[in-house]
Design an enzyme around this catalytic site. Structure first.
Site, PDB file in Angstrom:
ATOM      1  N   LYS A 174       0.853  -1.185   0.000  1.00 58.95           N
ATOM      2  CA  LYS A 174       0.000   0.000   0.000  1.00 58.95           C
ATOM      3  C   LYS A 174       0.890   1.235   0.000  1.00 58.95           C
ATOM      4  O   LYS A 174       1.507   1.571   1.003  1.00 58.95           O
ATOM      5  CB  LYS A 174      -0.904   0.045   1.236  1.00 58.95           C
ATOM      6  CG  LYS A 174      -1.944   1.148   1.097  1.00 58.95           C
ATOM      7  CD  LYS A 174      -2.446   1.695   2.412  1.00 58.95           C
ATOM      8  CE  LYS A 174      -1.642   2.831   2.951  1.00 58.95           C
ATOM      9  NZ  LYS A 174      -1.559   4.030   2.112  1.00 58.95           N
ATOM     10  N   GLU A 249      10.159   1.662  10.213  1.00 61.60           N
ATOM     11  CA  GLU A 249      11.091   2.788  10.045  1.00 61.60           C
ATOM     12  C   GLU A 249      10.282   4.034  10.319  1.00 61.60           C
ATOM     13  O   GLU A 249       9.454   4.427   9.491  1.00 61.60           O
ATOM     14  CB  GLU A 249      11.618   2.834   8.602  1.00 61.60           C
ATOM     15  CG  GLU A 249      12.372   1.610   8.154  1.00 61.60           C
ATOM     16  CD  GLU A 249      13.684   1.436   8.855  1.00 61.60           C
ATOM     17  OE1 GLU A 249      14.141   2.363   9.553  1.00 61.60           O
ATOM     18  OE2 GLU A 249      14.257   0.340   8.732  1.00 61.60           O
ATOM     19  N   CYS A 283      13.425  11.214   7.038  1.00 61.67           N
ATOM     20  CA  CYS A 283      13.467  10.908   8.471  1.00 61.67           C
ATOM     21  C   CYS A 283      14.896  10.992   9.016  1.00 61.67           C
ATOM     22  O   CYS A 283      15.091  11.126  10.210  1.00 61.67           O
ATOM     23  CB  CYS A 283      12.843   9.551   8.742  1.00 61.67           C
ATOM     24  SG  CYS A 283      13.345   8.312   7.569  1.00 61.67           S
ATOM     25  N   GLU A 384       9.665  16.577  14.760  1.00 57.68           N
ATOM     26  CA  GLU A 384      10.197  16.488  13.413  1.00 57.68           C
ATOM     27  C   GLU A 384       9.644  17.643  12.565  1.00 57.68           C
ATOM     28  O   GLU A 384       8.430  17.778  12.452  1.00 57.68           O
ATOM     29  CB  GLU A 384       9.752  15.159  12.814  1.00 57.68           C
ATOM     30  CG  GLU A 384      10.804  14.492  12.020  1.00 57.68           C
ATOM     31  CD  GLU A 384      10.342  13.127  11.474  1.00 57.68           C
ATOM     32  OE1 GLU A 384      11.148  12.516  10.804  1.00 57.68           O
ATOM     33  OE2 GLU A 384       9.208  12.708  11.716  1.00 57.68           O
TER      34      GLU A 384
HETATM   35  P1  ADP Z   1       3.315  11.054   6.789  1.00 56.08           P
HETATM   36  O1  ADP Z   1       2.861  11.977   7.873  1.00 56.08           O
HETATM   37  O2  ADP Z   1       4.720  11.139   6.443  1.00 56.08           O
HETATM   38  O3  ADP Z   1       2.403  11.031   5.608  1.00 56.08           O
HETATM   39  P2  ADP Z   1       2.072   8.643   7.701  1.00 56.08           P
HETATM   40  O4  ADP Z   1       2.566   7.749   8.787  1.00 56.08           O
HETATM   41  O5  ADP Z   1       0.783   9.347   7.907  1.00 56.08           O
HETATM   42  O6  ADP Z   1       3.279   9.627   7.449  1.00 56.08           O
HETATM   43  O7  ADP Z   1       1.981   7.855   6.320  1.00 56.08           O
HETATM   44  C1  ADP Z   1       2.868   6.849   5.923  1.00 56.08           C
HETATM   45  C2  ADP Z   1       2.064   5.727   5.298  1.00 56.08           C
HETATM   46  O8  ADP Z   1       1.181   5.216   6.276  1.00 56.08           O
HETATM   47  C3  ADP Z   1       1.196   6.147   4.120  1.00 56.08           C
HETATM   48  O9  ADP Z   1       1.180   5.093   3.166  1.00 56.08           O
HETATM   49  C4  ADP Z   1      -0.155   6.314   4.758  1.00 56.08           C
HETATM   50  O10 ADP Z   1      -1.232   6.132   3.857  1.00 56.08           O
HETATM   51  C5  ADP Z   1      -0.129   5.188   5.761  1.00 56.08           C
HETATM   52  N1  ADP Z   1      -1.098   5.344   6.866  1.00 56.08           N
HETATM   53  C6  ADP Z   1      -1.538   6.481   7.460  1.00 56.08           C
HETATM   54  N2  ADP Z   1      -2.412   6.200   8.441  1.00 56.08           N
HETATM   55  C7  ADP Z   1      -2.542   4.844   8.478  1.00 56.08           C
HETATM   56  C8  ADP Z   1      -3.309   3.920   9.259  1.00 56.08           C
HETATM   57  N3  ADP Z   1      -4.116   4.333  10.231  1.00 56.08           N
HETATM   58  N4  ADP Z   1      -3.173   2.609   8.996  1.00 56.08           N
HETATM   59  C9  ADP Z   1      -2.355   2.162   8.029  1.00 56.08           C
HETATM   60  N5  ADP Z   1      -1.609   2.970   7.263  1.00 56.08           N
HETATM   61  C10 ADP Z   1      -1.700   4.293   7.470  1.00 56.08           C
END
Ligand code: ADP
Length: 480
Positions: A174, A249, A283, A384
């Protein structure tokens, strides 16, 4: 408008059952760059089924056979470097030259794991009784759910799926919602490389329901995630219910320490790489700059000189060194950190504002910024920032700066500039970080272990360490 691009499940390109779609925009100018199918747990479920079915045969191929697919993919990615790079720049804004470097990095990961696939060795261990033999096997963990972020939309994918496939796992990926187009192009190459159906699947859509399916579906054995510490914790909690394997990560807050004996020109160069690459959206980016007070003024002057020569702009324009931030939310956070520092007494010595005129009017651009007079109470010293802002803190004493540098819930990357060999070792050993750059601001290499201490994550990507994350250890006891 261009046609809607679909997901890749069980060897077929499919739309979302909900019929939902999502438009992707270029952060440099707000223009649409494509539309993608936007699914949910239903597609995740189908993809997991397909990966589960494919696992039986994929995991039983010889390593040499699996390796051939990865070699082919590595070559295809290299051959399509320019096109993939252009898509990356269009959907997330990084300078084209960096995007090309990222694609080559991805190709190198596929190559490296094509080779490493053949070196998954087990062991025989001497038994303490004469009529038994101890054999240790290394076997793939099963179906892997990989979730990747937008800041390295191709290489973050490669760093997960390459070792997973090499180990004999099958994968459901995903990608981040804002950068699915480069993932789709990569999957077209995966299809071209001839991977059997179901071995690698692409699901684009709503993060929560897809994440939930990854956590709850018993056919999925492991979650490999790169993203925020907040989401990483949610996934770890959810994965705990079935004791699923995880590798994470997560965020970082890298200290960059310049001692009074450092080569200041080299240190400015290293800082520029560690702070401004990807517009400060990594990061491993420097988030606290500690400079010895005897050289702080000279260092600041050199840094500001460098920034005056820095081109900010659309990543497709030749010579651009800093592109836009990924979206409005990212820009707001960076500006908030600058304002908070100013309110608490810091001074901006360079930059400090959003760029809004002319070519910048429709994008999310921020000036490269240097702030001095920063203290530990400020948001920028704790959270961050993920943007092109350098907060400078002066120090005098080595022990005190080590303590300050370690005073963070994060522990991903740290950087040190000094010409004292003994100090190099003291710093390397005492900094509580998974990656330490000594006179090096650009540390990442395919074969090196990448990952963090503390809340920066669990597990490692890269090299043979990255392979371990996709392998179980089995003990077989032979009675004779
Ligand atoms: P950023 O703030 O850098 O976008 P996120 O952690 O929100 O970091 O996003 C990193 C990845 O995690 C993306 O692919 C995002 O769609 C996914 N993501 C965000 N929220 C969820 C969740 N609740 N469950 C699974 N994946 C998630």
């Amino acid at each position: 408008m261009a046609e809607c691009k679909n997901m890749y499940i069980n060897g077929e390109w499919v739309a979302a059952e909900s019929k939902e779609t999502l438009e992707i925009v270029n952060p440099a100018n707000g223009e649409s760059v494509g539309t993608v199918a936007f699914g949910d747990e239903r597609e995740a479920g189908k993809a997991i089924d397909a990966a589960h079915e494919a696992f039986a045969s994929w995991s039983r191929l010889t390593a040499r056979e699996r390796s051939k697919y990865l070699y082919t993919l590595s070559e295809l990615v290299k051959k399509n470097r320019d096109e993939l790079a252009e898509i990356i720049t269009l959907e997330m804004g990084k300078p084209l030259i960096e995007a090309k470097g990222e694609v080559l990095g991805a190709s190198d990961n596929f190559l490296w794991y094509a080779e490493e696939a053949k070196r998954v060795y087990g062991e025989t261990v001497p038994s303490s009784v004469p009529n038994k033999r101890i054999m240790v096997l290394r076997q793939p963990v099963g179906v892997v759910g990989a979730i990747t972020p937008w800041n390295f939309p191709v290489n973050m994918v490669a760093r997960k799926i390459a070792p997973a496939l090499a180990a004999g796992c099958t994968v459901v990926l995903k990608p981040a919602e804002s950068t699915p187009l480069s993932a789709i192009r990569l999957f077209e190459l995966i299809e071209q490389a001839g991977f059997p159906k179901g071995v690698v699947n692409l699901v684009i859509g709503k993060p929560e329901p897809i994440g939930r399916e990854f956590m709850d579906n018993p056919k999925l054995s492991k979650i490999a995630f790169t993203g925020s510490t907040r989401v990483g914790k949610l996934l770890m909690e959810g994965a705990a219910k079935q004791v699923k394997r995880v590798s994470m990560e997560l965020g970082g807050h890298a200290p960059f320490i310049v001692f009074d004996d450092a080569d200041l020109d080299e240190a400015v160069k290293g800082l520029f790489e560690s702070k401004f690459r990807n517009s400060g959206q990594m990061c491993i980016c420097t988030n606290r700059l500690y400079v010895h007070e005897d050289v702080a003024d000279a260092f600041t002057e050199k840094l500001v000189e460098r920034l005056k020569r820095t081109n900010v702009g659309d990543g497709r324009t030749k010579g651009t060194e800093i592109g836009p931030l990924v979206n409005q939310r990212a820009l707001d956070k960076v500006l908030e950190h600058i304002e908070d520092a100013k309110e608490k007494g810091a001074q901006v010595v360079y930059g400090g504002k959003q760029l809004t005129e002319g070519e910048y009017a429709k994008g999310y651009f921020c000036e490269p910024t240097v702030i001095v007079g920063v203290n530990a109470e400020m948001k920028i010293a704790q959270e961050e920032t993920f943007g092109p802002v350098v907060p400078l803190i002066r120090f005098r004493d080595e022990d005190a700066v080590i303590q300050q540098a370690n005073d963070s819930r994060y522990g991903l990357a740290a950087y040190v500039y000094t010409r004292d060999n003994q100090r190099c070792f003291r710093m390397a050993e005492q900094l509580e970080y998974g990656i330490v750059g000594i006179n090096d601001g650009s540390t990442t290499q395919t074969q090196a272990p990448f990952g963090g201490f503390k809340e920066s994550g669990i597990g490692r990507e890269g090299g043979r360490y990255g392979m371990d994350e996709y392998l179980e250890t089995k003990f077989v006891s032979f009675g004779l």
